[in-house]
Design an enzyme around this catalytic site. Structure first.
Site, PDB file in Angstrom:
ATOM      1  N   ASN A 157       0.798  -1.225   0.000  1.00  0.00           N
ATOM      2  CA  ASN A 157       0.000   0.000   0.000  1.00  0.00           C
ATOM      3  C   ASN A 157       0.833   1.279   0.000  1.00  0.00           C
ATOM      4  O   ASN A 157       0.355   2.318  -0.424  1.00  0.00           O
ATOM      5  CB  ASN A 157      -0.977   0.023   1.191  1.00  0.00           C
ATOM      6  CG  ASN A 157      -0.323  -0.362   2.487  1.00  0.00           C
ATOM      7  OD1 ASN A 157       0.269  -1.431   2.598  1.00  0.00           O
ATOM      8  ND2 ASN A 157      -0.413   0.498   3.469  1.00  0.00           N
ATOM      9  N   GLN A 187      -4.968  -3.502  -2.290  1.00  0.00           N
ATOM     10  CA  GLN A 187      -4.484  -2.491  -3.244  1.00  0.00           C
ATOM     11  C   GLN A 187      -4.343  -3.051  -4.659  1.00  0.00           C
ATOM     12  O   GLN A 187      -3.933  -2.331  -5.573  1.00  0.00           O
ATOM     13  CB  GLN A 187      -3.118  -1.947  -2.779  1.00  0.00           C
ATOM     14  CG  GLN A 187      -3.154  -1.233  -1.444  1.00  0.00           C
ATOM     15  CD  GLN A 187      -3.834   0.136  -1.507  1.00  0.00           C
ATOM     16  OE1 GLN A 187      -4.067   0.690  -2.589  1.00  0.00           O
ATOM     17  NE2 GLN A 187      -4.172   0.681  -0.356  1.00  0.00           N
ATOM     18  N   SER A 207     -11.037  -4.462   0.480  1.00  0.00           N
ATOM     19  CA  SER A 207     -11.942  -3.425   1.001  1.00  0.00           C
ATOM     20  C   SER A 207     -12.586  -2.680  -0.159  1.00  0.00           C
ATOM     21  O   SER A 207     -11.900  -2.316  -1.115  1.00  0.00           O
ATOM     22  CB  SER A 207     -11.140  -2.396   1.800  1.00  0.00           C
ATOM     23  OG  SER A 207     -11.232  -2.625   3.169  1.00  0.00           O
ATOM     24  N   ALA A 208     -13.892  -2.368  -0.025  1.00  0.00           N
ATOM     25  CA  ALA A 208     -14.611  -1.729  -1.136  1.00  0.00           C
ATOM     26  C   ALA A 208     -14.183  -0.291  -1.400  1.00  0.00           C
ATOM     27  O   ALA A 208     -14.239   0.183  -2.538  1.00  0.00           O
ATOM     28  CB  ALA A 208     -16.111  -1.765  -0.842  1.00  0.00           C
ATOM     29  N   HIS A 209     -13.744   0.411  -0.349  1.00  0.00           N
ATOM     30  CA  HIS A 209     -13.501   1.849  -0.545  1.00  0.00           C
ATOM     31  C   HIS A 209     -12.244   2.164  -1.347  1.00  0.00           C
ATOM     32  O   HIS A 209     -11.973   3.314  -1.655  1.00  0.00           O
ATOM     33  CB  HIS A 209     -13.495   2.584   0.808  1.00  0.00           C
ATOM     34  CG  HIS A 209     -12.330   2.278   1.688  1.00  0.00           C
ATOM     35  ND1 HIS A 209     -11.267   3.146   1.829  1.00  0.00           N
ATOM     36  CD2 HIS A 209     -12.046   1.213   2.472  1.00  0.00           C
ATOM     37  CE1 HIS A 209     -10.397   2.621   2.683  1.00  0.00           C
ATOM     38  NE2 HIS A 209     -10.843   1.449   3.084  1.00  0.00           N
ATOM     39  N   THR A 245     -25.338  -7.757  11.942  1.00  0.00           N
ATOM     40  CA  THR A 245     -26.334  -7.433  10.913  1.00  0.00           C
ATOM     41  C   THR A 245     -25.653  -7.070   9.603  1.00  0.00           C
ATOM     42  O   THR A 245     -24.671  -6.321   9.585  1.00  0.00           O
ATOM     43  CB  THR A 245     -27.225  -6.264  11.402  1.00  0.00           C
ATOM     44  OG1 THR A 245     -27.868  -6.697  12.596  1.00  0.00           O
ATOM     45  CG2 THR A 245     -28.266  -5.882  10.354  1.00  0.00           C
ATOM     46  N   CYS A 333       2.650   9.378  11.910  1.00  0.00           N
ATOM     47  CA  CYS A 333       2.850  10.372  12.951  1.00  0.00           C
ATOM     48  C   CYS A 333       1.932  10.014  14.108  1.00  0.00           C
ATOM     49  O   CYS A 333       0.724  10.115  13.997  1.00  0.00           O
ATOM     50  CB  CYS A 333       2.491  11.741  12.417  1.00  0.00           C
ATOM     51  SG  CYS A 333       2.784  13.042  13.597  1.00  0.00           S
TER      52      CYS A 333
HETATM   53  N1  PMP Z   1      -4.520  -3.861   3.669  1.00  0.00           N
HETATM   54  C1  PMP Z   1      -4.025  -2.945   2.822  1.00  0.00           C
HETATM   55  C2  PMP Z   1      -2.971  -3.357   1.856  1.00  0.00           C
HETATM   56  C3  PMP Z   1      -4.518  -1.648   2.831  1.00  0.00           C
HETATM   57  O1  PMP Z   1      -4.022  -0.758   1.986  1.00  0.00           O
HETATM   58  C4  PMP Z   1      -5.522  -1.311   3.752  1.00  0.00           C
HETATM   59  C5  PMP Z   1      -6.070   0.092   3.818  1.00  0.00           C
HETATM   60  N2  PMP Z   1      -5.100   1.075   3.853  1.00  0.00           N
HETATM   61  C6  PMP Z   1      -6.015  -2.305   4.615  1.00  0.00           C
HETATM   62  C7  PMP Z   1      -5.489  -3.570   4.534  1.00  0.00           C
HETATM   63  C8  PMP Z   1      -7.096  -2.013   5.615  1.00  0.00           C
HETATM   64  O2  PMP Z   1      -8.277  -1.681   4.970  1.00  0.00           O
HETATM   65  P1  PMP Z   1      -9.501  -1.087   5.799  1.00  0.00           P
HETATM   66  O3  PMP Z   1      -8.985   0.083   6.542  1.00  0.00           O
HETATM   67  O4  PMP Z   1     -10.501  -0.715   4.747  1.00  0.00           O
HETATM   68  O5  PMP Z   1      -9.986  -2.155   6.702  1.00  0.00           O
END
Ligand code: PMP
Length: 404
Positions: A157, A187, A207-209, A245, A333
């Site tokens: 990441n 990623q 992760s969806a976001h 839920t 930080c």
């Molecule tokens: N794994 C990796 C490689 C990520 O980049 C991230 C989000 N920065 C996460 C896990 C964690 O994802 P989340 O915060 O959506 O749970």
């Protein structure tokens, strides 16, 4: 804040795509049933969740009952590490061994480290090579008779380097098929083939976001037949593995976002990669004493991570933010003290070589004009900081040495 804003932090999160949002909207206030309820409202929500499960399963080339919805990659990764170990102890007594990498996201790294501290596992943390890529041979050589799990992220990441997941998968399948293989593909999903069969993985998290979907929802792929223990007590949702839920609107958004990638991946990848290479070349040419962190070739199409010597990353970040440019740095930080990035340290860099690092991550709508403007501001900011930071940095490192 200035009017102009340029978002170059897509590895942190992405905006929910308008089409995705549109598909999610009915599931907040109109079709708001609990997907576990047996009445019509519940079944309406349940059908939407099952449609999303089909979209996700298709993307990963998985079966429907291999897809578990979670609150995101953090939860998926915790479920993997703790669930695998817990399931192992139900049958065995001998302490198991886990192999992972030194530059995993903290949700994997700390989950393993904490189990190690509790004396429940033995762990090996493999360092990447200088270019930010894990060696397949290093993984192979770390395998012991009690190794039960290997967890290697697909794309890092911070520096965007791509790991040889399919190669590791092949080696495990050939030599040690009983070892469980997990990849954190958070990623990677936007840019790389995540066909679980081709990758040879037993478990995969996302992760969806990060893919223009909503925050707070994610996936764990669990290969059929693999038993992992639940780590959360409650209802029997998600095949009894993930109580709580069901987040209908989030899951609908995830399904919509993932099905959009499939249609758009080839064109988006080409465009972003071109822009990434343009940005790398421009920064390295126009800003003296700058260096790319991680391989230029084995790299995610959207990631640029550059180091500017004699610059403190957080100061640069804040200067950029005040000019409407939103990026990220390698250092964390926390409570007022700067700690060097564990990712950059794992490449063999000294703490003082990590501090001037800046991560710029592009998105599907980033333009060349934005990149040009960003480089202009970065260049100006780096020059300014270099003028003032020499003595400050000297004091800082002197202090660090005292503490060490
Ligand atoms: N794994 C990796 C490689 C990520 O980049 C991230 C989000 N920065 C996460 C896990 C964690 O994802 P989340 O915060 O959506 O749970």
């Amino acid at each position: 804040m200035t009017k102009k804003t340029i978002y170059l932090d897509h590895a942190a999160t992405t905006a929910v795509d308008k089409k995705v949002l549109q598909e999610m909207m009915p599931y907040f206030s109109d079709k708001y049933g609990n997907a576990s309820s047996l009445h019509y409202f519940g079944q309406e929500a349940s059908q939407a969740v099952e449609k999303a499960r089909i979209q996700v399963a298709k993307y990963f080339n998985a079966n429907l009952n291999e897809i578990i919805f979670t609150s995101g990659a953090t939860e998926s990764n915790n479920l993997v590490i703790k669930g695998v170990v817990k399931a192992y102890y139900k049958k065995e007594k001998k302490k198991p061994h886990i192999i992972t990498t030194a530059f995993e996201h903290h949700c994997v790294l700390n989950a393993v480290k904490n189990l190690e501290k509790e004396n429940l596992v033995e762990a090996t943390f493999i360092n990447p090579k200088k270019d930010g890529v894990i060696s397949v041979a290093d993984i192979k050589n770390a395998i012991k008779s009690n190794t039960i799990l290997i967890s290697v992220m697909y794309v890092n990441n911070e520096i965007g380097t791509v790991q040889p997941i399919a190669e590791i998968g092949k080696i495990i399948q050939k030599n040690n098929p009983k070892i469980i293989f997990h990849t954190d593909a958070t990623q990677a999903v936007n840019y790389f083939d995540c066909n679980v069969e081709k990758l040879g993985v037993d478990l995969l998290s996302m992760s969806a976001h990060k893919i223009y979907g909503p925050k707070g929802v994610g996936v764990l792929y669990i290969k059929k037949g693999l038993i992992i223990a639940k780590i959360q007590d409650g209802g029997a949702q998600e095949f009894g593995l993930r109580a709580g839920t069901i987040n209908t609107s989030g899951i609908v958004g995830l399904g919509s976002a993932i099905s959009m990638i499939k249609d758009q991946r080839t064109t988006n990848n080409e465009k972003i990669k071109k822009l990434r290479d343009y940005l790398i070349a421009k920064v390295l040419k126009e800003i003296p004493d700058s260096r790319l962190n991680g391989s230029k070739i084995k790299r995610s199409p959207n990631n640029v991570n550059v180091n500017f010597s004699r610059v403190e990353g957080e100061s640069l970040l804040m200067m950029l933010s005040s000019e409407g440019i939103f990026a990220s740095t390698g250092s964390a930080c926390s409570s007022g003290s700067l700690s060097p990035s564990h990712v950059l340290l794992s490449l063999g860099l000294k703490p003082e070589e990590t501090h001037g690092s800046l991560r710029l991550t592009l998105g599907k709508n980033t333009t060349k004009k934005e990149v040009d403007y960003a480089v202009k501001v970065i260049k100006r900011s780096v020059e300014k900081l270099r003028k003032v930071s020499g003595s400050v940095l000297k004091d800082y490192y002197k202090n660090m040495k005292h503490k060490a």
